[in-house]
Design a protein around this motif. Structure first.
Motif, PDB file in Angstrom:
ATOM      1  N   ARG A 154     -57.179  13.122  25.603  1.00  0.00           N
ATOM      2  CA  ARG A 154     -55.764  13.662  25.075  1.00  0.00           C
ATOM      3  C   ARG A 154     -55.792  14.892  24.629  1.00  0.00           C
ATOM      4  N   CYS A 166     -47.869  17.258  24.479  1.00  0.00           N
ATOM      5  CA  CYS A 166     -48.833  16.269  24.262  1.00  0.00           C
ATOM      6  C   CYS A 166     -48.959  15.299  25.499  1.00  0.00           C
ATOM      7  N   THR A 167     -49.980  14.702  25.444  1.00  0.00           N
ATOM      8  CA  THR A 167     -50.404  13.791  26.650  1.00  0.00           C
ATOM      9  C   THR A 167     -50.165  12.217  26.345  1.00  0.00           C
ATOM     10  N   THR A 168     -48.551  12.220  26.297  1.00  0.00           N
ATOM     11  CA  THR A 168     -48.044  10.857  26.053  1.00  0.00           C
ATOM     12  C   THR A 168     -47.315  10.085  27.277  1.00  0.00           C
ATOM     13  N   GLY A 187     -53.240   7.640  32.095  1.00  0.00           N
ATOM     14  CA  GLY A 187     -52.993   7.097  30.606  1.00  0.00           C
ATOM     15  C   GLY A 187     -53.515   5.906  30.703  1.00  0.00           C
ATOM     16  N   LYS A 235     -52.502   6.370  26.416  1.00  0.00           N
ATOM     17  CA  LYS A 235     -51.801   7.453  25.821  1.00  0.00           C
ATOM     18  C   LYS A 235     -50.245   6.690  25.595  1.00  0.00           C
ATOM     19  N   TYR A 276     -51.504  13.799  16.583  1.00  0.00           N
ATOM     20  CA  TYR A 276     -50.182  14.587  17.089  1.00  0.00           C
ATOM     21  C   TYR A 276     -49.593  14.552  15.765  1.00  0.00           C
ATOM     22  N   ASN A 312     -62.931  11.214  23.017  1.00  0.00           N
ATOM     23  CA  ASN A 312     -62.153  10.114  23.614  1.00  0.00           C
ATOM     24  C   ASN A 312     -62.983   8.785  23.575  1.00  0.00           C
ATOM     25  N   GLY A 366     -60.776   7.431  21.112  1.00  0.00           N
ATOM     26  CA  GLY A 366     -59.605   7.463  21.696  1.00  0.00           C
ATOM     27  C   GLY A 366     -58.849   6.280  21.974  1.00  0.00           C
TER      28      GLY A 366
END
Lengths: 783, 159
Positions: A200, A217-219, A250, A254, A261, A284, A288
């Motif tokens: 992430r 962001c890595t969403t 993801g 994610k 965030y 992670n 994570g």
């Protein structure tokens, strides 16, 4: 109106692009190093989180080196915890503080964050932050957390049960009592990490001119990330823009909101600068979000003909320390309860499904959500029953699979048309089971142990708001909106609320749109992952985007198509029914009269008086789709060899016969199934997050936590059926998760078949060499 | 922190004069000091291979090499693989055979495969599988990566 439009949809260009294995539009940037990932952005401040080295305790003291810029919970007054909500199932709404507030609940929980001018400097300072914790005894295993006197993870949830679903059909006891035979399986799934190759990352930049923050962001769900962060921080949502750029996988990890965030946005506003955090692999793996960790005791009752008549399930899900946002920790146990019956026909069911808090990393959805585990439990059960009745595992499935549709399951799910029995026969035929059994006998005579295992299962996909509302969720996702626009130059843009991150959805949606408006997919730009530039939507998870964003694309494209036809009928002086849209132009069927899309688009903006009263100016239309949900299905068969000396398992062949309705792009569909199967094989044989008894993680590198390499994945043989969905407007069913659902059951059934001569039973996943050897050793000792 | 050292990194034939700490990895230097962000960092433990680049034509995990060790050597990254607008056969094959999904591991796989095939154009299928198992991909199940690399190998041999 709708009827008239669908008549146009069957004419002219017809279905030229849907069904074709065209190359992906996403790829040129990605193969040339021009992809744009979150960690590629430069920042002025970098964050390093200081994480708890212990699983449970009270924070006594936090000491930072002089001059360090450090943030702890004490600085975050007014910032709310992340507290997702369910209004059913006796849910206890526990909150997750953004930074541990006095108490730590798992190893790896963020306690403080160091802010510095570079990542290296932040790491150096973080190493010097001294944290004193008064340790207490943690509880790691969910079944231990249920014992009287177990440590309490949250004061507001005595007994550690955060969510509990209970159901039973009225006649359950009577049906159970009538059974000819019953079997019991205690299935155990250990803990996994979804392990996207990109861990992430987040980057929050403050804009002094507007006072807004852009969070990149890595969403998997940018819109809800924005809503949630604004809620937690108590800031106007309009002051936040969330961008999901290229996201490196993801698989569910994610989609849940990380506190990291929230803190990035808080800091960007406080420092009025650009702040960034890139998670390292250890973070992670320990913090994570984890997944699976579930125990299912499944008891099944059969009549004298080996027909399943009743099922009783006790599900215990280890949910970790907190409840993930937005799904809540109910996602695993409650899905297990609803979908435990799988594709089998029976009418008596009883289930208790609990989500239990422990001092471990918070759990979140991961590809398949509960179904890899419940399918494992159910398919082990079917095999045990087959043995009890002296039947072949294939035969017992033939007797029990559903084959009349629509079928309403014992838990109330409505299955649309599918091909459970047909895919079973297709896979069985591909494998040539008789030949395998002969080879198996010969091999055994030479001291080699081969086995065959199968899994038949359903994959519930593309479900809309009604399905989420039934869970009692405070946040009810489900629908998607697509805004399709052709600008005055003829440039086509589709803006989607969905947020693909590797699936190839941009290509698939372009194919759906292309067939309606007569423009080749490469000229259709799909814009995603930016809350300023896309309509609100829920993102990409739960095998939903192709069905729901695809359905919304179709609706929007039909509206644009209708406008184009109206414009063309004026410009070409022809009846609307005679106009076809193809090759970027409108044509009068059977003539050479034609007008380009670009010309029509220009007129749609600049010559609106010509169409006054018939169409609105411009060429922008929106489509929203909220389907009830559909079911894909598959049969997986694994052929394995087990080395009984070492416990090593080699998969010699893997066959999957699958049906996901109409296939939009066969190349992309196969890729999704391949990837899912590889993750499922990791789940079956290799991947396990291991905690020691103190709550420390022993698997914090990819050398210890082992996703499969090219060596462990055999060539995968795919066979296809296409039963069009009757409840999806594109007739497509989703297939993002199915690949991952079957392998644990198929592979471990095969291992059990191989070890049959030893009387060994493995009901645990992953079936590692250690577990296989331990089971064999136990038998050797007993003998 | 320690004093920075001035070095010259030659990436895709272009010189980058940079000042780096001795502890700076080649991966970080390529991405942050030279701005070539096509090389990705997946684990920093030398296991996933996402950061694979070619150093003097040998595949190297750039997270396990210090930037100072690469000074004066020829570094090749994903950004230099295509010849202008003409894709390298390996890039083309990955697109043709759907050898990528999210694209994060892709630069590492492309550089690994190109490095090995340049050195050993007639590599056997079994050895190729060995080599490809040095990198991790989480999306594709490797099926189409293997197919793509085999197709590109054929194409590269034909040239």
């Amino acid at each position: 109106m709708e009827k008239a439009m669908s008549a146009h949809g069957t004419k002219g260009a017809g279905l030229k692009w849907v069904g074709r294995a065209i190359r992906r539009l996403e790829d040129p940037a990605l193969v040339t190093g021009r992809g744009r990932f979150t960690a590629d952005l430069a920042a002025t401040h970098w964050l390093r989180f200081v994480r708890s080295p212990v699983a449970a305790g009270k924070i006594a003291k936090i000491e930072a080196p002089p001059g360090a810029l450090i943030v702890t919970a004490a600085d975050l007054k007014g910032v709310k915890p992340i507290r997702p909500m369910l209004h059913k199932f006796n849910y206890k709404p526990v909150g997750q503080p953004i930074l541990a507030d006095g108490v730590v609940r798992f190893t790896g929980e963020a306690i403080a964050v160091v802010v510095a001018a570079s990542e290296e400097e932040a790491e150096d300072i973080a190493d010097q932050v001294d944290i004193t914790i008064d340790e207490s005894k943690p509880v790691i295993d969910a079944r231990e957390a249920l014992q009287a006197g177990a440590p309490q993870i949250h004061a507001e949830a005595p007994g550690n049960v955060i969510v509990e679903g209970v159901m039973a059909t009225p006649d359950f006891d009577k049906v159970w009592a009538s059974a000819a035979k019953t079997v019991t399986v205690n299935a155990r799934s250990h803990r996994q990490n979804a392990t996207p190759m990109e861990a992430r990352a987040g980057h929050a930049a403050y804009d002094a001119a507007t006072g807004r923050v852009t969070l990149t962001c890595t969403t998997q769900m940018p819109h809800l990330t924005r809503t949630a962060i604004a809620d937690v921080l108590g800031m106007p949502e309009a002051d936040l823009r969330v961008i999901a750029p290229d996201v490196g996988g993801g698989f569910g990890q994610k989609m849940s909101l990380p506190g990291e965030y929230v803190l990035l946005v808080w800091l960007a506003r406080k420092l009025k600068s650009a702040v960034a955090w890139t998670e390292d692999r250890r973070e992670n793996l320990i913090a994570g979000f984890h997944s699976r960790d579930q125990t299912i005791m499944l008891q099944a009752a059969f009549d004298k003909d080996a027909k399943l008549i009743a099922l009783k399930a006790d599900v215990v899900s280890n949910i970790g320390a907190y409840s993930c946002f937005p799904t809540t920790c109910g996602v695993e146990p409650l899905m297990a309860m609803a979908e435990m019956p799988g594709p089998y026909d029976f009418r008596a069911y009883s289930c208790r499904a609990r989500g239990v808090a422990t001092n471990t990393c918070t759990m979140a959805p991961y590809r398949g959500v509960s179904r890899p585990v419940l399918t494992f439990a159910l398919e082990r059960t079917m095999n045990k029953a087959a043995t009890a009745f002296g039947l072949d595992p294939i035969d017992i499935r033939r007797r029990n699979l559903i084959d009349k549709f629509p079928y309403t399951s014992v838990t109330g799910l409505v299955f649309d048309e599918a091909s459970y029995k047909q895919t079973l026969e297709m896979a069985v035929k591909a494998v040539d089971v008789l030949a395998f059994r002969a080879r198996q006998r010969q091999a055994r005579a030479k001291g080699r142990y081969l086995g065959i295992g199968l899994a038949t299962f359903s994959e519930r996909t593309g479900y809309g708001s009604s399905a989420f509302a039934a869970r009692g969720a405070e946040i009810v996702p489900g629908w998607e909106t697509v805004v399709l626009s052709i600008d005055p130059s003829g440039f086509v843009e589709a803006r989607i609320g969905s947020s693909p991150h590797g699936q190839g959805l941009r290509t698939a949606l372009a194919q759906i749109i292309a067939d309606e408006i007569g423009v080749a997919p490469q000229f259709i730009k799909v814009i995603q992952g930016d809350t300023d530039n896309t309509p609100y939507g829920w993102g990409t998870f739960a095998s939903r985007s192709l069905v729901i964003a695809g359905g919304a694309s179709l609706i929007a494209a039909k509206k644009v198509r209708a406008k184009l036809i109206t414009i063309a009928s004026h410009l070409l002086e022809a009846a609307a029914d005679d106009i076809v849209l193809e090759d970027g132009a409108a044509k009068v069927a059977g003539t050479d009269r034609t007008v380009t899309i670009a010309k029509m688009a220009r007129e749609a903006y600049t010559q609106t008086h010509k169409f006054k009263g018939e169409i609105e100016p411009g060429l922008t239309e929106s489509g929203t789709y909220d389907p009830s949900g559909t079911f894909s299905n598959a049969c997986h068969i694994a052929l394995v060899e087990v080395d009984v000396e070492t416990g090593r398992v080699v998969i010699e062949r893997y066959v999957a016969a699958e049906d996901a309705g109409r296939i939009i792009n066969p190349m992309i569909a196969d890729g999704q199934v391949h990837g899912g199967i590889a993750q499922g094989i990791g789940n079956a044989l290799l991947e396990e997050i291991i905690y020691d008894e103190t709550g420390n993680i022993l698997t914090s590198t990819l050398a210890d936590y082992m996703p499969p390499t090219a060596h462990e994945i055999p060539p995968i043989e795919l066979h296809h059926m296409e039963t069009p969905s009757t409840v999806s407007n594109t007739k497509a069913k989703g297939l993002g998760e199915g690949g991952a659902i079957g392998p644990p059951a198929a592979v471990i059934n095969a291992i059990n078949d191989a070890l049959n001569p030893f009387g060994v039973v493995i009901d645990e996943m992953p079936a590692t060499p250690q577990r296989i050897r331990a089971a064999l050793r136990a038998k050797e000792k007993a003998a | 922190m320690s004093a920075k050292i001035e070095i010259l990194l030659t990436i895709n034939g272009r010189d980058h004069a940079v000042a780096v700490e001795p502890r700076r990895t080649l991966a970080d230097a390529i991405r942050e000091d030279c701005g070539q962000t096509g090389t990705h960092i997946g684990c920093e433990h030398g296991i996933c291979g996402a950061c694979t680049v070619l150093v003097d034509d040998e595949p190297v995990r750039s997270c396990l090499m210090f930037a100072v060790q690469a000074a004066g050597k020829q570094i090749r990254t994903i950004e230099g693989l295509a010849d202008g607008d003409t894709l390298h056969p390996m890039q083309q094959a990955f697109m043709d055979h759907h050898g990528l999904q999210c694209g994060f591991c892709t630069p590492g796989f492309l550089m690994l495969a190109v490095g090995v095939l340049e050195r050993e154009p007639d590599i056997s299928d079994a050895d190729l599988l060995d080599v490809l198992s040095s990198n991790l991909c989480r999306c594709t199940g490797y099926q189409n990566i293997i197919k793509a690399v085999r197709a590109a190998a054929k194409e590269m041999r034909g040239k």
